[in-house]
Design an enzyme around this catalytic site. Structure first.
Site, PDB file in Angstrom:
ATOM      1  N   GLU A  98      46.586  25.246  44.679  1.00  0.00           N
ATOM      2  CA  GLU A  98      47.392  24.023  44.717  1.00  0.00           C
ATOM      3  C   GLU A  98      47.451  23.421  46.110  1.00  0.00           C
ATOM      4  O   GLU A  98      47.416  22.191  46.259  1.00  0.00           O
ATOM      5  CB  GLU A  98      48.803  24.318  44.197  1.00  0.00           C
ATOM      6  CG  GLU A  98      48.833  24.577  42.693  1.00  0.00           C
ATOM      7  CD  GLU A  98      50.196  24.938  42.168  1.00  0.00           C
ATOM      8  OE1 GLU A  98      50.370  24.949  40.935  1.00  0.00           O
ATOM      9  OE2 GLU A  98      51.101  25.225  42.982  1.00  0.00           O
ATOM     10  N   HIS A 128      51.746  19.722  36.600  1.00  0.00           N
ATOM     11  CA  HIS A 128      52.416  20.871  35.997  1.00  0.00           C
ATOM     12  C   HIS A 128      52.815  20.610  34.539  1.00  0.00           C
ATOM     13  O   HIS A 128      53.213  21.549  33.836  1.00  0.00           O
ATOM     14  CB  HIS A 128      53.654  21.256  36.811  1.00  0.00           C
ATOM     15  CG  HIS A 128      53.329  21.983  38.078  1.00  0.00           C
ATOM     16  ND1 HIS A 128      52.902  21.341  39.222  1.00  0.00           N
ATOM     17  CD2 HIS A 128      53.341  23.312  38.375  1.00  0.00           C
ATOM     18  CE1 HIS A 128      52.681  22.235  40.177  1.00  0.00           C
ATOM     19  NE2 HIS A 128      52.938  23.434  39.682  1.00  0.00           N
TER      20      HIS A 128
END
Length: 241
Positions: A142, A175
């Site tokens: 990420e 997400h």
């Protein structure tokens, strides 16, 4: 944006979607063990997460091998000692940002529990190896994608606030929990600040890893103890009232 960055982003997206094909394959292989269907499905999903994240990490690190030493802005690059301090401070900054965003979400009527987090915790109970993905591999990927590539590319054209906001919103959307978009955006903004402040992706990466590890430890290892403490506290307060 550099050509290899697009390959990295494509690899990351492919990894996120790969469970559509990967999990059924693992279930087919596992079916020969005679494992119950429900347990087989959960363990197949868990093992595929570990496999796909590891494969993506190795491929992305290979694609970015020449790029990893480049700095966001050499004028802002801090010393190693200051970078370590910022990494430590970043953990508390991220937790603080998370708590503020969580409080705002609760005031708006959003449930505090994250569905993604609960699903990952259930997988960790079945296959403890998943904890390495959530605590280490996930944050590394990420930070490379959303901070080094997306935020870094935007920051070359726009100021910090616009670059951090756009990259953090994308981080939140990735997400898949739109009700917690503010929560993820707040954390992404914090990690973007750490990267911009120090010029070292390892700083935001370390803070992200430490924060995820702390959350997982509290959620998995000490979950029962925390629940007992909360029950005791509620009973005590109830007795006073």
């Amino acid at each position: 944006m550099k050509k290899e960055y697009w390959f990295v982003i494509i690899t990351y997206i492919a990894m996120q979607l790969s469970s559509i094909v990967g999990v059924p394959i693992f279930m087919l292989i596992g079916s020969y063990t005679g494992m119950p269907a429900d347990e087989l499905e959960v363990k197949s999903a868990a093992y595929w997460i570990v496999f796909s994240f590891l494969a993506a990490l190795f491929l992305i690190l290979f694609l970015m091998r020449k790029d990893m030493r480049e700095k966001l802005d050499t004028r802002n690059q801090t010393s190693v000692s200051m970078s370590i301090l910022w990494a430590i401070a970043g953990v508390f900054m991220a937790l603080f940002a998370q708590s503020i965003a969580g409080s705002i979400e609760q005031m708006l009527g959003v449930e505090s529990e994250s569905e993604n987090t609960q699903q990952l915790i259930s997988l960790i109970y079945k296959v403890p190896m998943v904890i390495f993905v959530t605590s280490v591999i996930g944050p590394i990927l990420e930070e490379l994608i959303f901070r080094k590539i997306i935020f870094g590319s935007l920051h070359k054209r726009f100021n910090f606030f616009i670059s951090a906001l756009i990259s953090s919103v994308i981080f939140g959307l990735a997400h898949g929990e739109f009700e917690h978009l503010l929560l993820y955006t707040a954390m992404g903004f914090t990690f973007a600040f750490l990267y911009a402040k120090t010029g070292r992706i390892l700083v935001s990466m370390s803070a992200h890893i430490a924060m995820n590890t702390l959350v997982i430890i509290l959620q998995v290892v000490y979950r029962e103890d925390i629940e007992k403490m909360l029950d005791t506290a509620q009973a005590f307060i109830g007795g006073l009232l």
